[in-house]
Design a protein around this motif. Structure first.
Motif, short mmCIF file in Angstrom:
data_model
loop_
_atom_site.label_atom_id
_atom_site.label_comp_id
_atom_site.label_asym_id
_atom_site.label_seq_id
_atom_site.Cartn_x
_atom_site.Cartn_y
_atom_site.Cartn_z
N ALA A 72 0.89 -1.16 0.09
CA ALA A 72 -0.07 -0.15 0.09
C ALA A 72 0.93 1.38 -0.25
CB ALA A 72 -1.10 -0.06 1.04
N GLN A 73 1.89 1.22 0.75
CA GLN A 73 2.69 2.52 0.70
C GLN A 73 3.34 2.54 -0.49
OE1 GLN A 73 4.84 1.27 4.37
NE2 GLN A 73 3.87 2.79 5.54
N ALA A 74 3.82 1.45 -1.27
CA ALA A 74 4.62 1.60 -2.53
C ALA A 74 3.66 2.01 -3.40
CB ALA A 74 5.07 0.11 -2.75
N ILE A 75 2.41 2.07 -3.58
CA ILE A 75 1.35 2.24 -4.35
C ILE A 75 1.28 3.96 -4.19
CG2 ILE A 75 -1.06 2.33 -4.78
CD1 ILE A 75 -1.15 -0.88 -4.38
N SER A 76 1.19 4.15 -2.88
CA SER A 76 0.99 5.50 -2.74
C SER A 76 2.53 6.46 -3.39
CB SER A 76 1.17 5.72 -1.28
OG SER A 76 1.40 7.30 -0.86
N ASN A 77 3.58 5.73 -2.94
CA ASN A 77 4.79 6.37 -3.60
C ASN A 77 4.85 6.34 -5.18
OD1 ASN A 77 5.93 6.64 -1.09
ND2 ASN A 77 6.91 4.61 -1.32
N ASP A 78 4.09 5.42 -5.85
CA ASP A 78 3.91 5.38 -7.30
C ASP A 78 2.85 6.46 -7.71
OD1 ASP A 78 5.67 3.23 -7.51
OD2 ASP A 78 4.14 1.76 -7.86
N LEU A 79 1.71 6.73 -6.78
CA LEU A 79 1.09 7.73 -7.20
C LEU A 79 1.73 9.14 -7.21
CD1 LEU A 79 -2.09 6.57 -5.50
CD2 LEU A 79 -2.02 6.78 -7.97
N ILE A 80 2.44 9.25 -6.24
CA ILE A 80 3.31 10.41 -6.12
C ILE A 80 4.16 10.66 -7.30
CG2 ILE A 80 5.00 11.60 -4.94
CD1 ILE A 80 3.81 10.45 -2.19
#
Length: 131
Positions: A72-80
């Protein structure tokens, strides 16, 4: 990867986090009931088997939760990195820090509950055990 695909991955990951908590919660709750019903009075092999079932389920649940929260944190980083600016993306990015609760706080609470159950199952009555 598109913003929409990342949103779908986020939803899937969130579902995995929820589902990974159900097993340990049900098992810990059932174990409290079993302790109240007299598990502490059973022969040592039975008590040990119950403790090991709790331990193995807890370890697997914690690993699943940690992995899903990290994703989930990696997905957030990808969105950023993608520069996604939709309201949904902003909410995902803003809530990604709460994944640390899933990674560290929830497993800690499960461990404390496990230790309390072990105490009830194995400690002598003079120390609060159920034997």
């Amino acid at each position: 990867m598109t913003e929409h695909e990342l949103h779908q991955m986020w939803a899937t990951t969130r579902l995995h986090i929820i589902l990974s908590q159900l097993g340990p919660i049900v098992l810990l709750t059932a174990s409290v009931g079993l302790v109240m019903a007299g598990l502490g009075h059973q022969p040592t092999p039975i008590r040990l088997a119950a403790a090991l079932i709790l331990l193995s389920t807890g370890i697997l649940g914690a690993l699943a939760q940690f992995s899903a929260a990290s994703e989930a944190q990696a997905i957030s980083n990808d969105l950023i990195a993608l520069g996604a600016s939709s309201a949904v993306s902003r909410r995902i990015v803003a809530s990604a820090g709460y994944a640390n609760v899933v990674k560290f706080v929830t497993p800690t609470i499960f461990v404390l509950t496990y230790v309390a159950l072990l105490w009830a199952i194995f400690a002598p009555p003079a120390y609060g055990g159920m034997q």
